[in-house]
Enzyme design. Structure first.
Site, short mmCIF file in Angstrom:
data_model
loop_
_atom_site.label_atom_id
_atom_site.label_comp_id
_atom_site.label_asym_id
_atom_site.label_seq_id
_atom_site.Cartn_x
_atom_site.Cartn_y
_atom_site.Cartn_z
N THR A 120 3.87 1.53 -1.16
CA THR A 120 4.50 1.63 -2.48
C THR A 120 3.52 2.18 -3.50
OG1 THR A 120 5.75 -0.35 -1.87
CG2 THR A 120 5.85 0.32 -4.16
N LYS A 126 9.38 -7.55 9.22
CA LYS A 126 8.67 -6.75 8.21
C LYS A 126 9.55 -5.67 7.60
CE LYS A 126 4.44 -4.08 7.48
NZ LYS A 126 5.07 -2.88 6.91
N PHE A 151 4.13 -8.18 -9.55
CA PHE A 151 5.40 -8.81 -9.24
C PHE A 151 5.90 -9.54 -10.49
CE2 PHE A 151 3.54 -7.97 -5.20
CZ PHE A 151 4.58 -7.88 -4.28
N ARG A 193 2.26 7.27 7.47
CA ARG A 193 2.54 7.10 8.90
C ARG A 193 4.04 6.97 9.13
NH1 ARG A 193 -0.76 1.86 10.31
NH2 ARG A 193 -0.27 1.44 8.12
N PHE A 208 -3.34 -2.21 6.87
CA PHE A 208 -3.87 -3.56 6.66
C PHE A 208 -5.01 -3.57 5.64
CE2 PHE A 208 -2.08 -4.02 11.09
CZ PHE A 208 -0.93 -4.65 10.66
N TRP A 215 6.89 -0.08 -8.82
CA TRP A 215 8.02 -0.63 -8.06
C TRP A 215 9.27 -0.73 -8.94
CZ3 TRP A 215 10.93 -5.20 -8.49
CH2 TRP A 215 11.76 -5.48 -7.40
N ALA A 259 -3.00 -0.46 12.79
CA ALA A 259 -4.40 -0.57 12.36
C ALA A 259 -5.13 -1.74 13.00
CB ALA A 259 -4.47 -0.69 10.84
N LYS A 303 0.83 -1.21 0.00
CA LYS A 303 0.00 0.00 0.00
C LYS A 303 0.86 1.26 0.00
CE LYS A 303 -2.48 -0.92 3.62
NZ LYS A 303 -1.85 -2.23 3.92
#
Length: 804
Positions: free
Chosen positions: A284, A317, A655, A306, A567, A684, A536, A282
């Site tokens: 990205t 992560k 991807f 954030r 999320f 990306w 979240a 999200k």
């Protein structure tokens, strides 16, 4: 003098500086200390340089020079002699006279050629006092003579052939009028500077490589703009930013007052399908979208993100700066301390925790009189209540203002909070994954006199103060919210607040800088706000209201502000709409729903995905059946967004292992399920260029009719609000409250907190309460194990299942 000028330069209430000094003090050091835009005498090198270069409209001209020019007409071909006119005024006069077509000669009083020059001149301008040894007879008859120097009532004389003086006009008075004109000009320029400015953004060029390097390599390969340059490009004033190093700046909230009449731009929310533990990109997508809008579509846009917690950053992560060629830079600055907001939250949170235990200790070990004397001490022979203490007295129904007038019963009532230790909900925090602090025992030192209790540390971003920061609309609003924080109940079952403990002001002071959003930039030099970072799953999961409000003003009516909700849409988006939008009053224009082929395969029955482990072959090879089976989750999340009446654009984050057939299938299903559009995105690997089609789709969707609405009315009972979310959003058959949860609901309703919105604390890995249940679970009963209140932040949060 220099110190005073520097002080006035920085005073926002002073728009102009006029210097009236002795002649000997008009040095370049003093003159150039005055800010050019406040230099009403036009004597600084900057103003003089602009004048000499012909930029008269962009500078302030010395009033004396303006007065001289006002008195002279038809100068074409005439010879003007400047005598004793040096410095800035002399240079200004020479430039202005030449532009009027005059032949300008400059000469000093002691020059041997002075007599000859005076006989040849048509106009003579005295820049300093004429010496007695220079007779008037040297000036030829009919010459216009003007005296213009400091501390002299200057005059204009016409010498005819009989040397009879003509009528006199003072340059001094005219120069004063010209100075007043400059003062008006500085005020006009100041007023103009406070208006909305069109952006003059210079984007950074990207040269994407293949294969795509690591995120940190990409970040370090780009040379970011200096943050003060970026701020100027997007219309921020110099007094509206506080610079931290080269690439970060705090933005002051005064901007909201300056641009209060400026229409807001479009408001875009990036949400997602139920994610894998790896996340679906999200952040990205958010960065790719703004890079596409601004760097490739020439549309003003702002990303509002954030601030990441150091827990995930140093865990599996990782950071939250985006990825690939859609990132916030510098990546290290973004992911680590930034401007210290999380540290400020930690300090404020732990100050409040310390105040709770200290108050219990003092009340356990002191008499009413001793407590009262410490709370209201005698200072310089006088005892007075503070403002916060007077407010507490009013809440207690004691309408007295003199400390000596309280009865013993009233003193006891005032001094004792009688906190019930078993009801304390306020925990200490640290922004590190330190699992051994999850349960601790405090008070074991001898100095704590046997007051021992079980406590715990939470992650710093889970603090209610983080949620308050994210939802506050002003410094005053934040202070009021901090005061409303409920930390425990007293022994009568009444709530005890931060205001009762008398620490509201201290908390607000610790947070006074944290309330300002931090300005950074994307890889392509577009602006980004980083502010607040509530999770979240256990909080509402959005960046700050203030960052969004400031950005919406800065982008202009046709611009876009893109922010994200943590999320899946069932958690982050639902809370964004029902909690954040209620607090801000803002209405979203579009929802961008992020999906990935790998997440859809997981929802279609694929094997478990584990962070840090290689993906199984089901995720790296084409499997249309798995994708088709998993699209049910995408369809459900689209339906959730439609509950709120907002258009949905699906962004399929591509991807390299995704096949064209899988991509086409997802986009087809999304459109058939009610999405306004569905677009494959390659930001990306290519930056904003790879999200241009997404940007175009968002532009079109934002122009659609918007019928935004909240999911529930606040006046409904707490249990009913929980049920609506469980059934309409998660797809549950019903809810089941534990006895403890029901008791808490009844208690909060009795305390007057029943009209707050609901913030469900639930796993993010499933629509249900069971993380292993993928796709779209149905027929389940949602268990509510407990219910708590963040009264300062302004919501009730039920704990779903095993979430703690």
């Amino acid at each position: 003098i220099v110190s005073e000028i520097l002080r006035l330069n920085e005073d926002p209430n002073v728009q102009g500086l006029a210097l009236d000094l002795p002649e000997s003090l008009y040095s370049s050091n003093i003159l150039n200390t005055v800010k050019p835009e406040k230099d009403v005498d036009g004597l600084s090198s900057v103003n003089l340089g602009r004048l000499v270069h012909g930029d008269a409209s962009d500078c302030l001209v010395p009033p004396t020079a303006c007065a001289v020019m006002e008195l002279l007409e038809d100068l074409g071909g005439k010879t003007v002699l400047l005598v004793g006119a040096g410095g800035a005024v002399g240079a200004a006069l020479q430039s202005m006279l030449q532009r009027k077509g005059a032949v300008v000669v400059s000469c000093q009083w002691k020059a041997p050629q002075l007599q000859n020059e005076l006989r040849l001149a048509d106009v003579v301008v005295f820049g300093s006092v004429k010496p007695d040894d220079v007779p008037v007879s040297w000036i030829k008859p009919g010459t216009t003579v003007i005296s213009c120097y400091h501390n002299l009532l200057s005059e204009k004389r016409n010498y005819d052939e009989q040397n009879n003086p003509a009528a006199e006009n003072t340059v001094g008075s005219l120069a004063i009028a010209m100075r007043m004109q400059n003062m008006v000009k500085t005020m006009e320029q100041w007023i103009q500077s406070r208006q909305y400015r069109e952006w003059d953004l210079h984007c950074l060029k990207l040269q994407p490589l293949s294969p795509v390097p690591s995120d940190i390599e990409i970040s370090r390969a780009q040379n970011p703009k200096a943050v003060d340059v970026l701020a100027k490009e997007i219309g921020l004033l110099t007094d509206e930013i506080e610079i931290y190093g080269q690439t970060k700046a705090k933005v002051r909230l005064s901007l909201l007052e300056r641009l209060k009449d400026q229409p807001d731009g479009k408001y875009v929310l990036v949400a997602g399908i139920t994610p894998t533990p790896l996340g679906e990109g999200k952040s990205t997508v958010t960065l790719g979208l703004v890079q596409a809008l601004t760097a490739h579509r020439n549309i003003n846009s702002f990303a509002c993100l954030r601030q990441p917690s150091q827990g995930p950053t140093f865990g599996v992560k990782g950071g939250a700066a985006g990825g690939g060629y859609a990132q916030v830079i510098p990546m290290e600055e973004f992911n680590l301390h930034l401007t210290g907001d999380i540290h400020a939250i930690t300090a404020a949170n732990n100050l409040l925790a310390a105040a709770i235990d200290a108050r219990i200790l003092h009340e356990n070990t002191q008499s009413d009189k001793s407590l009262y004397n410490r709370l209201v001490p005698v200072v310089n022979g006088m005892r007075e209540f503070s403002a916060i203490q007077l407010a507490r007295l009013r809440r207690l129904g004691i309408n007295k203002t003199g400390p000596e007038t309280l009865t013993e019963e009233e003193m006891s009532k005032f001094a004792r909070l009688d906190i019930d230790p078993s009801t304390i909900t306020w925990q200490r925090v640290v922004d590190t994954n330190d699992r051994f602090l999850r349960k601790i025992t405090i008070g074991q030192a001898n100095t704590e006199k046997g007051f021992v209790r079980q406590a715990q540390f939470d992650i710093a971003v889970a603090s209610e103060i983080m949620a308050i920061l994210a939802l506050s609309t002003s410094l005053q609003d934040m202070k009021e919210r901090l005061g409303k924080i409920v930390v425990a109940n007293d022994k009568k079952g009444e709530p005890v607040t931060a205001e009762d403990l008398g620490v509201t002001g201290a908390l607000a002071v610790l947070m006074k800088d944290a309330i300002k959003p931090t300005l950074m930039q994307s890889l392509e030099g577009t602006p980004v706000f980083v502010h607040a970072g509530p999770f979240a799953n256990i909080a509402h999961g959005s960046s700050s209201v203030l960052a969004d409000k400031i950005a919406l003003k800065l982008v202009g009516e046709k611009g876009f502000v893109v922010t994200e909700a943590g999320f899946g849409a069932d958690i982050g988006m639902e809370k964004f709409f029902n909690i954040k939008c209620r607090a801000s009053g803002l209405v979203p224009s579009v929802v961008v729903l992020v999906a990935t082929v790998r997440a859809l395969k997981m929802h279609g029955g694929g094997p478990n995905v584990t962070a840090g482990a290689p993906l199984k072959k089901e995720y790296t090879e084409e499997n249309l059946q798995l994708v088709a089976d998993g699209c049910c989750n995408l369809q459900k999340q689209i339906q959730i967004a439609q509950l709120f009446g907002v258009p949905v654009v699906v962004a399929l984050n591509i991807f390299k292992t995704d096949s064209p057939a899988e991509v086409d299938l997802v986009c087809k299903v999304a459109k058939q399920s009610g999405a306004f559009d569905a677009v494959p995105c390659n930001h990306w690997s290519t930056g904003g260029r790879g999200a241009v089609k997404l940007a175009e789709a968002v532009e079109k969707a934002a122009s659609q009719k918007n019928s935004f609405k909240y999911l529930y009315n606040l006046e409904l009972p707490i249990v009913e609000k929980i049920r609506i979310i469980a059934q309409k959003v998660y797809g549950a058959q019903d809810i089941e409250l534990s006895p403890a949860a029901q008791a808490q609901v009844d208690h909060y309703s009795q305390q007057g907190f029943g009209n707050l919105p609901v913030c469900m604390a639930k796993t993010h890995l499933s629509l249900s309460h069971q993380p292993e249940k993928k796709g779209v679970p149905t027929g389940f009963i949602l268990p509510i194990s407990n219910v708590r209140a963040s009264v300062g932040a302004g919501f009730i949060y039920p704990l779903v299942g095993t979430v703690s």
